[in-house]
Every structure is written in structure tokens, then in C-alpha cells.
Design a protein around this motif. Structure first.
Motif: not given
Length: 213
Positions: A5-9, A40-45, A48-54
């Protein structure tokens, strides 16, 4: 949030940035710097959510592993605390004595057998491997072949219920007639399973015979 889900977002957010940049390049004046910065900030965030999910998945894996280790250690301690080799040591000692007794009897019998053969030969009676030719059948029924390892056969029989010769259940001179008949009756298809059943029955009968009535 799952990794997928994080990767799709994150993909959607990155695509949104690309789309805004392309609109600016195409001369779309409705796209402001604030909109682009926000995207760009949303893309960067989102990255970070991908990292958080992992990390969340890894933490769950570590927690599960820690729980498994804890459960294992509890079982290990229970096993070690309850470990008592007394019965095994006793059974091993009994087996050593039984082997020694069998081996000694075999050696004594073979020495006597050889002595009889030599005497028969010295008297001119022995023909081939029979000291008394007209008693060949009885001699063969009691003859201990020097090449046969009866101790090894006994171990194999104790392990799986019968000893094998060329892949088939084998009988020999030290078997009683009843035991020969029992081994000879083993079916070819499921002889291994039936052999284990036979071994267990013999063991249980022997144990029962030693117990007080």
C-alpha cells in the motif's frame, strides 16, 4: 499500512510531481510553486512511509522470532530439567552384557564345532563340511557359520523386527522354529511395517514377563 500500500501511494505521489512539472513545462500557469512544493513534500513523505512499513514488518518479524525463541527456550529448559538417562543407561548396560554373553557363547560353540571337525578329519570320517556324513542334516541344523555375524543380526532384528539378507527377511540357526515361521510369514509389500509391529510385540511380551503378577 502494508508495504504494498505504501509503495502504491509513493508511486502515485511521485507521478503527481511528474505531472505537475510537465504542466509547468507545457506553460500551464495555474500550477504554482506552492503546489509543486507540496507535491514534492508529499512524495518525499510517501517514501518515508515505505521505510516505516518495511521497518514495521521487520519489527513484527523480530517480535515473532523473539516469541519463538522464548517458547523454544521454555521447552528446552523443560527437556533438560526432565532429562533422565537412567533408563537409557540401564538398557545400554543390559545390551552390552547381552552382547558379551551372546558373543562368548558363540565363540565357545564355534571352538567346539572346529574341534569336532578336526577330530572327524583326523579319524577319516569327515566328508566336505560334515564330520559324520550320515548325520549331515542334524549337523547343518546346528552349524554356526563362522562368516555369519550373529551379533549384528541380533542388533538389526532388535531395530526393525527382522534381519535382512539380500533385501529379504532372513532366518538362521539361532531362531526357534516358531520364530522362523513368524519371520517367513512376513509379506513382501509391507514387511517393514509388520516387522516393527512384531518387534514391539516381542518387546512388550518380554517386559510383561519380567513384571510381577
Amino acid at each position: 499500512m502494508t508495504i504494498a500500500t505504501a509503495e502504491r501511494a509513493a508511486q502515485d505521489a511521485a507521478q503527481a510531481v511528474i505531472d505537475l512539472e510537465e504542466r509547468v513545462r507545457d506553460g500551464d500557469t495555474t500550477v504554482t510553486a506552492t503546489m509543486l512544493e507540496k507535491a514534492r513534500k508529499e512524495a518525499s513523505f510517501a517514501q518515508l512511509q515505505i521505510d516505516a512499513a518495511r521497518r514495521g514488518v521487520e519489527k513484527e518479524r523480530q517480535a515473532e522470532h523473539a516469541a519463538d525463541v522464548k517458547a523454544f527456550m521454555a521447552d528446552y529448559e523443560e527437556h533438560m530439567a526432565g532429562a533422565d538417562l537412567t533408563d537409557l543407561r540401564g538398557a545400554y548396560a543390559d545390551a552390552v552384557v547381552s552382547v558379551a554373553y551372546l558373543f562368548t557363547l558363540l565363540e565357545d560353540r564355534r571352538r567346539e564345532q572346529t574341534a569336532i571337525m578336526n577330530r572327524g578329519q583326523s579319524l577319516g570320517l569327515t566328508v566336505g563340511k560334515t564330520p559324520v556324513p550320515n548325520d549331515a542334516d542334524r549337523w547343518r541344523e546346528q552349524f554356526l557359520n563362522p562368516a555369519t555375524d550373529f551379533v549384528a543380526l541380533a542388533v538389526e532384528e532388535g531395530q526393525k523386527g527382522f534381519a535382512s539378507r539380500n533385501g529379504q527377511p532372513a532366518v538362521h540357526v539361532l531362531h526357534t522354529p516358531e520364530r522362523r515361521e513368524e519371520i517367513g510369514s512376513l509379506p513382501r509389500d509391507d514387511k517393514h511395517e509388520r516387522g516393527i509391529e512384531m518387534r514391539d510385540r516381542i518387546l512388550n511380551e518380554a517386559i510383561a514377563a519380567t513384571e510381577p503378577a
